[in-house]
Design an enzyme around this catalytic site. Structure first.
Site, PDB file in Angstrom:
ATOM      1  N   GLY A  15      -6.196  22.739  14.876  1.00 21.76           N
ATOM      2  CA  GLY A  15      -7.650  22.691  14.997  1.00 21.76           C
ATOM      3  C   GLY A  15      -8.088  21.759  16.123  1.00 21.76           C
ATOM      4  O   GLY A  15      -7.434  20.759  16.382  1.00 21.76           O
ATOM      5  N   ASP A 138      -8.564  14.673  10.099  1.00 21.25           N
ATOM      6  CA  ASP A 138      -8.233  14.428   8.683  1.00 21.25           C
ATOM      7  C   ASP A 138      -7.581  13.067   8.449  1.00 21.25           C
ATOM      8  O   ASP A 138      -7.495  12.618   7.311  1.00 21.25           O
ATOM      9  CB  ASP A 138      -7.282  15.516   8.172  1.00 21.25           C
ATOM     10  N   HIS A 182      -8.784  18.699   4.754  1.00 21.13           N
ATOM     11  CA  HIS A 182      -7.642  19.456   4.236  1.00 21.13           C
ATOM     12  C   HIS A 182      -7.289  18.920   2.861  1.00 21.13           C
ATOM     13  O   HIS A 182      -8.163  18.866   2.012  1.00 21.13           O
ATOM     14  CB  HIS A 182      -6.481  19.386   5.241  1.00 21.13           C
ATOM     15  N   TYR A 300     -17.559  22.859  10.823  1.00 16.96           N
ATOM     16  CA  TYR A 300     -17.064  22.545  12.168  1.00 16.96           C
ATOM     17  C   TYR A 300     -17.923  21.540  12.937  1.00 16.96           C
ATOM     18  O   TYR A 300     -17.490  21.042  13.976  1.00 16.96           O
ATOM     19  CB  TYR A 300     -16.914  23.834  12.986  1.00 16.96           C
ATOM     20  N   VAL A 301     -19.134  21.272  12.405  1.00 14.93           N
ATOM     21  CA  VAL A 301     -19.960  20.233  13.038  1.00 14.93           C
ATOM     22  C   VAL A 301     -19.152  18.928  13.127  1.00 14.93           C
ATOM     23  O   VAL A 301     -19.288  18.153  14.068  1.00 14.93           O
ATOM     24  CB  VAL A 301     -21.252  20.023  12.206  1.00 14.93           C
TER      25      VAL A 301
HETATM   26  O1  F6P Z   1      -7.181  19.829  10.205  1.00 16.76           O
HETATM   27  C1  F6P Z   1      -8.483  19.878  10.647  1.00 16.76           C
HETATM   28  C2  F6P Z   1      -9.297  20.808   9.801  1.00 16.76           C
HETATM   29  O2  F6P Z   1     -10.614  20.806  10.281  1.00 16.76           O
HETATM   30  C3  F6P Z   1      -9.265  20.519   8.306  1.00 16.76           C
HETATM   31  O3  F6P Z   1     -10.118  19.472   7.944  1.00 16.76           O
HETATM   32  C4  F6P Z   1      -9.649  21.850   7.726  1.00 16.76           C
HETATM   33  O4  F6P Z   1      -9.129  22.018   6.429  1.00 16.76           O
HETATM   34  C5  F6P Z   1      -8.994  22.808   8.684  1.00 16.76           C
HETATM   35  O5  F6P Z   1      -8.814  22.125   9.903  1.00 16.76           O
HETATM   36  C6  F6P Z   1      -9.804  24.059   8.948  1.00 16.76           C
HETATM   37  O6  F6P Z   1      -9.041  24.885   9.748  1.00 16.76           O
HETATM   38  P1  F6P Z   1      -9.557  26.171  10.520  1.00 16.76           P
HETATM   39  O7  F6P Z   1     -10.431  25.703  11.624  1.00 16.76           O
HETATM   40  O8  F6P Z   1      -8.334  26.826  11.029  1.00 16.76           O
HETATM   41  O9  F6P Z   1     -10.303  26.966   9.509  1.00 16.76           O
END
Ligand code: F6P
Length: 376
Positions: A15, A138, A182, A300-301
């Site tokens: 990510g 995270d 996560h 995603y913010v």
């Molecule tokens: O590891 C960063 C993170 O934003 C986590 O907090 C979240 O669970 C995961 O990535 C979301 O992943 P994706 O953007 O692939 O849905």
């Protein structure tokens, strides 16, 4: 090996997180200007390594990116040893080795989280000179004090909790802010403390709806007819937490590829059934307390936009330290943040490990002392 490194590849995987470009810049400027190395950037993480898709990174490409969000190289969640080709996972390590040899790459720098450390270890085991850097909002990478991206996300989540207080207070509502992380509670706990959330729910402490209800009712009795709840995306009530854990253990215990596939499918189904847990909790709290309840998913913010000053400094420190280590010929390592310095930690120590919040951590004790409910 000390003077042998001439050409280095760099990539960003997993990510996106604030600070990725600051690391690319810190590494690149040191590697090019101080050590006379050439630098190329692979596009979209492991995908670029496998498909040989890259760009030359020179001084101009590294200029003006310190403060930008996302990654100038693009990213993906592909795995090098389980790369999906026509729907089937394939081991692409030999392909990557061939590509690196053709490009005359002496060392590969990989910016990413836990998944990337595993990819880096696969390549290291095959003889590639890898250096990995800890990126994630995270804060769950083992053997490093922190990871770049976390400080910025913490600011954003804290700001969100501050702002949610206005509506919670004015409308006499319970507002549940769902926060990323996560399977780790660092971001929720940190922003919950900083933003003064009334209740913080993290994966490391399975919650009971009754306990949360008691906390909210006690607040109502004291005249506070609203509550703000910081809910980690991985937080679960005791039953769901036990179901999830049991499904995970089945995956670990699977002895054959078929059993492993079936256990993975079961785990995915359990996770799917729990996906709407924050909305379920909101309904339960509304019924139990009589206060209207709402959910705000920060999503995603939390990973978008410019890195904060702390992340810019950390990213620059880690990036420049990584260039020093490449120059010194130290490979198969994670460049960890340690106090005000850095430390090279062997990848075999880091890969596959997750740093959760210890239940006796100072942040937890601190939250309890100021009366924050933790749902237990
Ligand atoms: O590891 C960063 C993170 O934003 C986590 O907090 C979240 O669970 C995961 O990535 C979301 O992943 P994706 O953007 O692939 O849905």
């Amino acid at each position: 090996m000390t003077t042998a490194v001439k050409r280095v590849g760099i990539l960003t995987a997993g990510g996106d997180a604030p600070g990725l470009n600051a690391v690319i810049r810190g590494f690149g400027k040191t590697a090019i200007n101080h050590y006379g190395m050439e630098l190329i950037g692979f596009r979209d993480g492991i995908k670029g390594l496998v498909e040989n898709h890259y760009v030359d990174l020179d001084g101009a490409a590294l200029s003006g990116i310190l403060t930008t969000g996302g990654t100038i190289l693009g990213t993906s969640r592909d795995k090098v040893h389980k790369y999906i080709v026509n729907g089937e996972p394939q081991n692409m390590v030999p392909t990557v080795q061939e590509n690196l040899e053709k490009l005359k790459i002496d060392a590969l720098v990989m910016l990413g989280g836990g998944g990337t450390a595993k990819n880096a270890k696969q390549l290291m085991d095959a003889g590639v000179n890898v250096v990995s850097l800890p990126k994630t909002i995270d804060n769950d990478i083992a053997y490093t004090d922190t990871s770049f991206g976390f400080a910025t996300a913490l600011e954003i989540a804290t700001d969100a909790i501050d702002r949610l207080h206005s509506t919670a207070h004015s409308h006499h509502r319970i507002i549940l802010a769902e926060i990323m992380g996560h399977r780790a509670g660092w971001l929720s706990l940190g922003s919950g403390i900083a933003g003064g959330a009334d209740i913080v729910l993290i994966p490391e402490i399975p919650y009971s709806v009754d306990s949360i209800t008691d906390t909210i009712k006690a607040r109502i009795a004291r005249g506070s007819t609203f509550s703000v709840v910081a809910v980690a995306e991985g937080a679960r009530d005791s039953k769901d937490a036990a179901d999830y854990q049991a499904a995970r253990l089945l995956v670990d215990a699977a002895k054959t590829p078929e059993a492993h596939r079936a256990a993975k499918t079961h785990l995915a189904n359990v996770a799917d059934a729990q996906r709407e847990h924050t909305f379920k909790l909101a309904r339960e709290l509304e019924a139990a307390t009589g206060l209207e309840s709402r959910v705000t998913i920060l999503g995603y913010v939390q990973r978008g936009g410019i890195p904060c000053a702390e992340d810019r400094i950390l990213a620059t420190r880690l990036g420049t330290a990584a260039a020093d280590l490449v120059k010194a010929g130290e490979f198969g390592i994670l460049v960890a943040a340690r106090g005000q310095g850095t430390e090279a930690v062997p990848l075999q120590q880091v890969a596959g490990k997750v740093k959760l919040v210890p239940t006796d951590h100072d942040w937890i004790k601190t939250a309890r002392k100021v009366g924050t409910g933790l749902g237990d």
